[in-house]
Design a protein around this motif. Structure first.
Motif, mmCIF file in Angstrom:
data_model
loop_
_atom_site.group_PDB
_atom_site.id
_atom_site.type_symbol
_atom_site.label_atom_id
_atom_site.label_comp_id
_atom_site.label_asym_id
_atom_site.label_seq_id
_atom_site.Cartn_x
_atom_site.Cartn_y
_atom_site.Cartn_z
ATOM 1 N N SER A 1 -11.955 9.161 95.421
ATOM 2 C CA SER A 1 -11.103 8.541 94.947
ATOM 3 C C SER A 1 -10.420 8.329 93.460
ATOM 4 O O SER A 1 -11.169 7.680 93.264
ATOM 5 N N ARG A 2 -9.454 7.850 93.335
ATOM 6 C CA ARG A 2 -9.003 7.924 91.695
ATOM 7 C C ARG A 2 -7.807 6.775 92.239
ATOM 8 O O ARG A 2 -6.744 7.203 92.980
ATOM 9 N N ALA A 3 -7.405 4.971 91.940
ATOM 10 C CA ALA A 3 -6.269 4.173 91.992
ATOM 11 C C ALA A 3 -6.203 3.308 90.890
ATOM 12 O O ALA A 3 -7.115 3.483 89.560
ATOM 13 N N TYR A 4 -5.429 3.536 90.635
ATOM 14 C CA TYR A 4 -4.893 2.699 89.555
ATOM 15 C C TYR A 4 -3.591 0.834 90.190
ATOM 16 O O TYR A 4 -2.984 1.085 90.260
ATOM 17 N N ASP A 5 -3.448 0.201 88.391
ATOM 18 C CA ASP A 5 -3.294 -0.488 89.075
ATOM 19 C C ASP A 5 -1.881 -0.786 89.214
ATOM 20 O O ASP A 5 -1.689 -0.003 88.278
ATOM 21 N N SER A 6 -1.522 -1.652 89.691
ATOM 22 C CA SER A 6 -0.214 -1.841 89.501
ATOM 23 C C SER A 6 0.325 -3.773 90.680
ATOM 24 O O SER A 6 -0.619 -4.209 90.781
ATOM 25 N N GLY B 1 -13.004 17.855 84.798
ATOM 26 C CA GLY B 1 -13.020 18.063 83.418
ATOM 27 C C GLY B 1 -13.522 16.756 83.311
ATOM 28 O O GLY B 1 -13.687 16.767 81.580
ATOM 29 N N LEU B 2 -13.690 15.670 83.273
ATOM 30 C CA LEU B 2 -14.443 14.342 83.073
ATOM 31 C C LEU B 2 -14.043 13.928 82.022
ATOM 32 O O LEU B 2 -14.125 13.093 81.107
ATOM 33 N N LEU B 3 -12.566 13.966 82.014
ATOM 34 C CA LEU B 3 -11.253 13.236 81.394
ATOM 35 C C LEU B 3 -10.856 12.056 82.127
ATOM 36 O O LEU B 3 -10.506 10.906 81.319
ATOM 37 N N ASP B 4 -11.639 11.858 83.515
ATOM 38 C CA ASP B 4 -11.425 10.257 83.625
ATOM 39 C C ASP B 4 -13.064 9.770 84.602
ATOM 40 O O ASP B 4 -12.985 11.408 85.020
ATOM 41 N N ARG B 5 -13.056 8.508 85.248
ATOM 42 C CA ARG B 5 -13.643 8.381 86.141
ATOM 43 C C ARG B 5 -13.323 8.253 87.911
ATOM 44 O O ARG B 5 -11.839 7.630 87.834
ATOM 45 N N PRO B 6 -14.055 8.388 88.555
ATOM 46 C CA PRO B 6 -13.825 7.704 90.106
ATOM 47 C C PRO B 6 -13.430 6.787 90.292
ATOM 48 O O PRO B 6 -14.371 5.773 89.358
ATOM 49 N N THR B 7 -12.144 5.764 90.441
ATOM 50 C CA THR B 7 -12.921 4.175 91.363
ATOM 51 C C THR B 7 -14.376 4.289 92.196
ATOM 52 O O THR B 7 -14.502 3.617 92.756
ATOM 53 N N THR B 8 -14.173 5.517 93.720
ATOM 54 C CA THR B 8 -14.864 5.250 94.230
ATOM 55 C C THR B 8 -15.560 6.299 94.428
ATOM 56 O O THR B 8 -14.717 7.769 94.343
ATOM 57 N N GLY B 9 -16.509 7.160 95.530
ATOM 58 C CA GLY B 9 -17.226 8.668 95.025
ATOM 59 C C GLY B 9 -17.812 8.897 94.338
ATOM 60 O O GLY B 9 -18.090 8.537 92.893
ATOM 61 N N ALA C 1 1.695 -4.574 92.471
ATOM 62 C CA ALA C 1 2.184 -4.214 94.320
ATOM 63 C C ALA C 1 0.126 -4.700 94.388
ATOM 64 O O ALA C 1 0.680 -4.571 95.555
ATOM 65 N N GLY C 2 -0.240 -4.203 93.431
ATOM 66 C CA GLY C 2 -2.241 -3.952 94.063
ATOM 67 C C GLY C 2 -2.651 -2.666 93.655
ATOM 68 O O GLY C 2 -1.110 -1.274 92.569
ATOM 69 N N PRO C 3 -3.771 -1.952 94.106
ATOM 70 C CA PRO C 3 -4.332 -0.616 94.125
ATOM 71 C C PRO C 3 -2.824 0.370 94.157
ATOM 72 O O PRO C 3 -2.594 0.511 95.629
ATOM 73 N N GLN C 4 -2.851 1.379 93.274
ATOM 74 C CA GLN C 4 -2.212 2.545 93.932
ATOM 75 C C GLN C 4 -2.780 3.747 93.761
ATOM 76 O O GLN C 4 -3.501 4.148 93.074
ATOM 77 N N TRP C 5 -3.599 4.229 95.607
ATOM 78 C CA TRP C 5 -4.299 5.192 95.871
ATOM 79 C C TRP C 5 -4.193 6.593 95.230
ATOM 80 O O TRP C 5 -3.220 7.416 95.941
ATOM 81 N N ALA C 6 -3.764 6.992 93.962
ATOM 82 C CA ALA C 6 -4.038 8.701 93.262
ATOM 83 C C ALA C 6 -4.726 10.007 94.391
ATOM 84 O O ALA C 6 -4.080 10.869 94.559
ATOM 85 N N LEU C 7 -6.111 9.685 94.532
ATOM 86 C CA LEU C 7 -6.391 10.299 95.281
ATOM 87 C C LEU C 7 -7.464 9.941 95.439
ATOM 88 O O LEU C 7 -7.703 8.457 95.522
ATOM 89 N N VAL C 8 -7.510 9.899 97.416
ATOM 90 C CA VAL C 8 -7.717 9.844 98.644
ATOM 91 C C VAL C 8 -9.511 10.153 99.111
ATOM 92 O O VAL C 8 -9.140 11.223 99.574
ATOM 93 N N ASP C 9 -10.279 10.495 99.241
ATOM 94 C CA ASP C 9 -11.685 10.050 100.274
ATOM 95 C C ASP C 9 -11.867 12.315 100.033
ATOM 96 O O ASP C 9 -12.021 12.786 100.414
ATOM 97 N N ALA C 10 -11.797 12.457 98.508
ATOM 98 C CA ALA C 10 -11.346 14.118 98.278
ATOM 99 C C ALA C 10 -12.930 14.848 98.373
ATOM 100 O O ALA C 10 -13.998 14.312 97.679
#
Length: 247
Positions: free
Chosen positions: A30-35, A74-82, A37-46
Motif C-alpha cells: 500500500s502507498r499513501a501520500y500526504d494531503s 522498480g524500487l523507485l519508491d517505498r510502500p507505506t505498508t506491506g 485532508a489526510g492520507p490519500q491512498w494510491a495503492l491499497v493492499d496489493a
C-alpha cells in the motif's frame, strides 16, 4: 469476473514438479501520500506474485495507481505498508544504496517514450548500463552487440536514434533494458507510440524474453496487448485484482 491473486504458482520448466521461486512477491503493498485532508491512498493492499517466464499485464483507468505500483516494483519508491520481495530479497530491510544496487542488477525498464540519448549511437545507448556497472570495455561491447543482435538490430549498431523507426527505437530500448541480464522487466506503455504491426512485434519480443526466464510486467491501456499476456491484472481505485479470461 475477478479472482484472488494471492495463490502461488508452479511454473513449467520441463522438469515435472519443479517449483520456481517468484521474482515478485508482494504482500499487502500500500502507498499513501500526504494531503491537507489526510492520507490519500494510491495503492491499497496489493498482494500478488509474478514468476520467471510470465508476462503479466496491468490495466486500469488513469489515476488508478498503476504508476504508483510500477514505482514500488522498480524500487523507485517505498510502500507505506506491506512488503515486497524481489528475487527473494526483502526490500524493506535494504538501505537506499542496497536498493539501488539491487535495482541495477535485477530490473530492466522499458518506457513509452524510449528515452534513448539522441546524440549517442544505438550501440552506445545499449552500452550505458554496462558502463554504470563498471564492466570492462571489451565485455561492454560484446554484451551490447549480443543484446542488439537478439532484438534484430545488428545492422543498426552505429545509427543515431533519430534515424530509427518507432519499433526499432523500442527494440533498442529492450536491448538496453536486458543487457545486464535482469530477472525482472518493467514496461510502462511500451507500445503506446507504435502502430499495430510494431506493437505485435514488440509483444512477441517480450514473450520471447519471458520464455528465456524473465518475469515481464507490462502496464498498458491497449486491451489487445493485455490479452496477449499470460495473466491480466486490473487496478481500480488503488485496488488490484486479476481478470479471469475464462470466466
Amino acid at each position: 469476473m475477478v479472482v484472488d491473486i494471492r495463490a502461488t504458482r508452479i511454473d513449467t520448466t520441463g522438469r515435472p514438479g519443479t517449483r520456481l521461486a517468484p521474482v515478485i512477491r508482494a504482500h499487502g503493498l500500500s502507498r499513501a501520500y500526504d494531503s491537507p485532508a489526510g492520507p490519500q491512498w494510491a495503492l491499497v493492499d496489493a498482494t500478488f506474485t509474478v514468476f520467471p517466464g510470465e508476462v503479466v499485464t496491468i490495466m486500469g483507468p488513469s489515476g488508478s495507481g498503476k504508476s504508483t505500483l510500477l514505482h514500488l516494483l522498480g524500487l523507485l519508491d517505498r510502500p507505506t505498508t506491506g512488503t515486497y520481495a524481489l528475487a527473494g530479497a526483502d526490500t524493506s530491510t535494504l538501505t537506499d544504496r542496497e536498493r539501488a544496487g539491487l535495482r541495477m542488477r535485477s530490473i530492466g525498464f522499458v518506457f513509452q517514450a524510449f528515452h534513448l540519448l539522441a546524440h549517442k549511437t544505438v550501440l552506445a545507448n545499449v552500452t550505458l548500463p554496462l558502463l554504470y556497472a563498471r564492466r570492462p570495455p571489451a565485455e561492454r561491447r560484446a554484451a551490447a552487440v549480443s543484446a542488439l543482435t537478439g532484438v534484430g538490430l545488428a545492422h543498426r549498431l552505429h545509427a543515431l536514434p533519430r534515424t530509427l523507426s518507432g519499433g526499432e527505437k523500442q527494440r533498442a530500448g529492450i536491448a538496453r533494458a536486458t543487457v545486464l541480464d535482469p530477472c525482472l522487466l518493467l514496461c510502462d506503455e511500451p507500445t503506446g507510440n507504435l502502430d499495430s504491426a510494431a506493437t505485435a512485434k514488440i509483444m512477441d519480443l517480450l514473450r520471447a524474453r519471458a520464455r528465456a526466464g524473465l518475469a515481464v510486467v507490462v502496464v498498458t491501456h491497449d486491451p489487445a496487448v493485455a490479452r496477449s499476456a499470460d495473466r491480466m491484472l486490473w487496478l481500480a481505485d488503488g485496488r488490484l485484482s486479476e481478470v479471469d479470461r475464462d470466466g
